[in-house]
Structures are given as C-alpha cells and as structure tokens.
Design an enzyme around this catalytic site. Structure first.
Site, PDB file in Angstrom:
ATOM      1  N   GLU A  92       7.014   2.434  -8.942  1.00 28.15           N
ATOM      2  CA  GLU A  92       6.729   2.107  -7.549  1.00 28.15           C
ATOM      3  C   GLU A  92       5.221   2.003  -7.400  1.00 28.15           C
ATOM      4  O   GLU A  92       4.484   2.827  -7.955  1.00 28.15           O
ATOM      5  CB  GLU A  92       7.270   3.219  -6.634  1.00 28.15           C
ATOM      6  CG  GLU A  92       7.022   2.993  -5.153  1.00 28.15           C
ATOM      7  CD  GLU A  92       7.593   4.106  -4.278  1.00 28.15           C
ATOM      8  OE1 GLU A  92       7.827   5.222  -4.792  1.00 28.15           O
ATOM      9  OE2 GLU A  92       7.802   3.858  -3.083  1.00 28.15           O
ATOM     10  N   HIS A 135      11.930   7.468 -10.588  1.00 26.32           N
ATOM     11  CA  HIS A 135      10.777   6.556 -10.668  1.00 26.32           C
ATOM     12  C   HIS A 135       9.483   7.356 -10.559  1.00 26.32           C
ATOM     13  O   HIS A 135       9.484   8.520 -10.184  1.00 26.32           O
ATOM     14  CB  HIS A 135      10.837   5.466  -9.585  1.00 26.32           C
ATOM     15  CG  HIS A 135      10.722   5.949  -8.169  1.00 26.32           C
ATOM     16  ND1 HIS A 135      11.815   6.239  -7.388  1.00 26.32           N
ATOM     17  CD2 HIS A 135       9.642   6.186  -7.383  1.00 26.32           C
ATOM     18  CE1 HIS A 135      11.410   6.618  -6.178  1.00 26.32           C
ATOM     19  NE2 HIS A 135      10.099   6.597  -6.153  1.00 26.32           N
ATOM     20  N   HIS A 191       3.442  10.114  -6.701  1.00 25.99           N
ATOM     21  CA  HIS A 191       4.561  11.057  -6.812  1.00 25.99           C
ATOM     22  C   HIS A 191       5.457  10.694  -7.979  1.00 25.99           C
ATOM     23  O   HIS A 191       5.413   9.582  -8.499  1.00 25.99           O
ATOM     24  CB  HIS A 191       5.393  11.121  -5.520  1.00 25.99           C
ATOM     25  CG  HIS A 191       6.033   9.837  -5.104  1.00 25.99           C
ATOM     26  ND1 HIS A 191       5.429   8.938  -4.256  1.00 25.99           N
ATOM     27  CD2 HIS A 191       7.239   9.295  -5.399  1.00 25.99           C
ATOM     28  CE1 HIS A 191       6.238   7.907  -4.053  1.00 25.99           C
ATOM     29  NE2 HIS A 191       7.349   8.089  -4.744  1.00 25.99           N
TER      30      HIS A 191
HETATM   31 CO    CO Z   1       8.927   6.818  -4.382  1.00 25.20          CO
END
Ligand code: CO
Length: 134
Positions: free
Chosen positions: A130, A79, A7
C-alpha cells in the site's frame, strides 16, 4: 521514492483476541475498533514508537480480506504500507517501470483519511504494498 514505513497490516480471525494479545501480552497501546464499511474491514490501530500495526478483521459479506483469511485461517501479514510524498507522481513512475496498480488505478481515501493505492503483490516479492500520501 518510498519514505517511512507507515504500517504493517495483519489480518486476524478473532479481533478481540488479537487486541488482547497486543495490549496485554505485548504491552502495546491499542485503539478501539473502527468500522470501515467502504473498505469492508474493522480496524484496530496498535501504536508503536516508530510505526503502527493495523489489525484487520472482515466487515460485511464481501470483505476483501475474507479470501485471505480462508487461505490463512490463523491470520497473517496482509500488506505493508509505505509513505510517499505525492501519490499520483509515485503511481505514474511505478507504472512506467511496469508495476501493476490494483483497481482502477485512482487513489482512494484510506483508513487514515489520506489517499492510498495498492500495488500487485507479484510485482513486489509476494507482498501486497500500500502507498499512502504522507
Ligand atoms: Co493499510
């Protein structure tokens, strides 16, 4: 080592307005807001054919994304999340190459119920990364 883009997370100052924009203007499928008190955010998932967008809004007084929104009052990309097969193996390989893992270096359970870690943005082209164990 990294696999799919899981994502892209966008911090937003007005969650209802962001949801309406993705749903009504861009025509995407948008989830109901979910509070994540452990992470200090309310999250909305935007489902795309090949990945997800996460709309993040601060939750509570000490939200980790509040300073980001102070610096970026109209919101911004916060992020990006890449999938890895084995998060501990990925962490150890990255640390051996000098990358900095944020926090205590131990994976935490993220918004999808899977272990996640964050890597220092200064080590990755100014982007907070991440890692999520797929
Ligand atoms: Co995230």
């Amino acid at each position: 080592m990294i696999g799919k883009l899981n994502h892209v997370a966008i911090a937003v100052p007005d969650l209802a307005a962001a949801c309406a924009q993705y749903r009504d203007t861009l025509g995407a499928t948008v989830s109901a807001p979910a509070d994540e008190p452990d992470h200090g955010v309310t999250v909305v998932f935007v489902e795309l054919p090949n990945t997800k967008i996460e709309l993040l809004h601060p939750l509570g007084a000490n939200s980790p994304i509040a300073p980001f929104l102070e610096r970026n009052p109209s919101g911004g990309v916060h992020h990006i999340c890449y999938e890895v097969a084995d998060i501990l193996d990925a962490r150890d390989k990255l640390k051996a190459k000098g990358a900095r893992v944020l926090g205590d270096g131990e994976p935490k359970i993220g918004a999808h119920g899977k272990p996640v870690l964050f890597l220092h943005p200064k080590d990755f082209c100014g982007t907070l990364v991440e890692l999520e164990q797929a």
